[in-house]
Scaffold this active site. Structure first.
Site, PDB file in Angstrom:
ATOM      1  N   GLU A  20     -34.791 -19.977  40.753  1.00 25.42           N
ATOM      2  CA  GLU A  20     -33.938 -18.934  41.356  1.00 25.42           C
ATOM      3  C   GLU A  20     -34.851 -17.897  42.004  1.00 25.42           C
ATOM      4  O   GLU A  20     -36.071 -18.028  42.002  1.00 25.42           O
ATOM      5  CB  GLU A  20     -33.054 -18.274  40.289  1.00 25.42           C
ATOM      6  CG  GLU A  20     -33.837 -17.507  39.246  1.00 25.42           C
ATOM      7  CD  GLU A  20     -32.990 -16.948  38.108  1.00 25.42           C
ATOM      8  OE1 GLU A  20     -31.794 -17.272  37.988  1.00 25.42           O
ATOM      9  OE2 GLU A  20     -33.558 -16.171  37.307  1.00 25.42           O
TER      10      GLU A  20
ATOM     11  N   ASP B 264     -34.063  -7.293  39.846  1.00 20.90           N
ATOM     12  CA  ASP B 264     -33.976  -8.082  41.079  1.00 20.90           C
ATOM     13  C   ASP B 264     -34.250  -7.225  42.318  1.00 20.90           C
ATOM     14  O   ASP B 264     -33.450  -7.221  43.280  1.00 20.90           O
ATOM     15  CB  ASP B 264     -32.559  -8.696  41.212  1.00 20.90           C
ATOM     16  CG  ASP B 264     -32.128  -9.443  39.957  1.00 20.90           C
ATOM     17  OD1 ASP B 264     -32.968 -10.086  39.327  1.00 20.90           O
ATOM     18  OD2 ASP B 264     -30.924  -9.376  39.627  1.00 20.90           O
TER      19      ASP B 264
HETATM   20  O1  FUB Z   1     -29.635 -10.423  37.789  1.00 20.52           O
HETATM   21  C1  FUB Z   1     -28.900 -11.597  37.569  1.00 20.52           C
HETATM   22  C2  FUB Z   1     -29.743 -12.802  37.822  1.00 20.52           C
HETATM   23  O2  FUB Z   1     -30.864 -12.820  36.946  1.00 20.52           O
HETATM   24  C3  FUB Z   1     -30.346 -12.869  39.199  1.00 20.52           C
HETATM   25  O3  FUB Z   1     -29.445 -13.215  40.196  1.00 20.52           O
HETATM   26  C4  FUB Z   1     -31.429 -13.827  38.939  1.00 20.52           C
HETATM   27  O4  FUB Z   1     -32.377 -13.927  39.960  1.00 20.52           O
HETATM   28  C5  FUB Z   1     -31.999 -13.297  37.650  1.00 20.52           C
HETATM   29  O5  FUB Z   1     -32.882 -12.247  37.855  1.00 20.52           O
END
Ligand code: FUB
Length: 348
Positions: A251, A40
């Site tokens: 997301e 991320d």
């Molecule tokens: O790293 C945890 C979660 O997985 C993140 O918040 C999302 O965007 C995905 O990458």
């Protein structure tokens, strides 16, 4: 549906199976950080250096589930580079779960911003009731360490904060993520634990759940307004639908500005794509434009886009080394775009 691992072989096959589609050539890219698993990556230019604010992945031995329980991260590191391709400096642990008074578990994807001499680290974590909130921590240095505020941002929820500061100095926060990110649980305006993944099959023909955006107050610790929907429209001006898993928001929101236009980019989650949409306003509505990156090895892909020394770069992660969805490595590639701003899709 469990977040299943997409094997390297399959990713390569997907890449090779689309000759002539306009997708870029497959290239091997080395991870930026070798001694820890990181993911991320939110990249920013501060003081003429690149700073990377990633998640710090660990093996916490939590069984994999639909809500991402195995992403059980406990601290953040910050990294910096003078040049792309140069040495990457690890500034160590800059914030630890135990020092965040309101947080219970799971430090997920963070981001950072700067205003009036202070650096702000924004991060999602589950509170003591296991509800994702977005917290803020401050430092006088982009490399931290950061001190957490005693409470999360009032009115914040879900995950993946992305702080975008416009050319007029106004900062906006984009955030949200469905399934494990809990965005669907806020559909009615109140938290509803029964909505466990997305809104379900009966909602496939309804407009998809949207990421949220809110202007930040001058204190950078509170929203200046109620969060609004980041609407994404198709080529006919109609909202993308919940069943449109190849294009709808899942997301990992990011915002950048190029030649006066706003580019909202995000992950489609279960279809493993990074996509983008464009608008004349930071609030949207945004028009869907296409894929930035085809599936990486692993389940998640989460990115940031930044201009540095006259070139544009995309930072992202994959699970090529570990073969495990929750143990990821951060990478960077140059972003190729046309004069009209169109982004050339990448085969990772
Ligand atoms: O790293 C945890 C979660 O997985 C993140 O918040 C999302 O965007 C995905 O990458």
């Amino acid at each position: 549906m469990i977040r299943t691992f997409l094997p390297a072989g399959l990713a390569v096959l997907l890449a090779l199976a689309s000759p002539g589609t306009g997708y870029g050539q497959e290239t091997k890219v080395k991870p930026l950080i070798g001694d820890l698993f990181t993911a991320d990556p939110s990249a920013h230019v501060f003081n003429n250096k690149i700073y990377i604010y990633p998640s710090h992945d660990i093996e916490a031995n939590v069984p994999q589930d639909d809500e991402g329980g195995h992403f059980n991260m406990r601290d953040y590191h910050v990294y910096s580079m003078d040049n792309i391709g140069g040495k990457v400096t690890d500034h160590g642990v800059v914030l630890d779960l135990k020092d965040i008074p309101w947080a219970g578990r799971q430090l997920w994807a963070p981001d950072a911003a700067f205003k009036n001499g202070t650096y702000y680290l924004y991060f999602p974590a589950k509170d003591k009731e296991d509800v994702f909130r977005i917290g803020v921590a401050t430092s006088k240095s982009p490399a931290g360490p950061f001190k957490a505020e005693p409470k999360p941002i009032p009115g914040s929820y879900s995950i993946d904060p992305a702080a975008f500061t416009d050319t007029d100095g106004q900062t906006y926060m984009y955030f949200g993520g469905i399934w494990g990110g809990q965005l669907q649980r806020w559909h009615s305006g109140k938290y509803d634990k029964a909505l466990s993944t997305d809104l379900g099959k009966g909602h496939d023909k309804e407009p998809a759940l949207s990421a949220k955006v809110a202007k930040m107050s001058d204190d950078m610790r509170t929203f200046a307004e109620a969060p609004r929907d980041v609407q994404i429209l198709d080529e006919h001006g109609k909202p993308l639908l919940g069943g449109d898993h190849d294009r709808r928001f899942f997301e990992g929101a990011w915002m950048h500005k190029f030649n006066g236009k706003y580019y909202f980019s995000y992950s489609t989650g279960d279809t493993h794509l990074l996509c983008y949409a464009e608008s004349a306003s930071p609030y949207g509505p945004f028009t869907y434009k296409g894929v930035i990156m085809k599936p990486v090895t692993g389940w998640t892909t989460h990115h940031s886009i930044v201009e540095f020394k006259g070139k544009w770069y995309i930072f992202y992660h994959d699970s090529e080394i570990s073969g495990k969805t929750h143990l990821r490595n951060v990478k960077v590639r140059e972003l190729v775009r046309g004069a009209d701003g169109a982004i050339a899709p990448i085969v990772p």
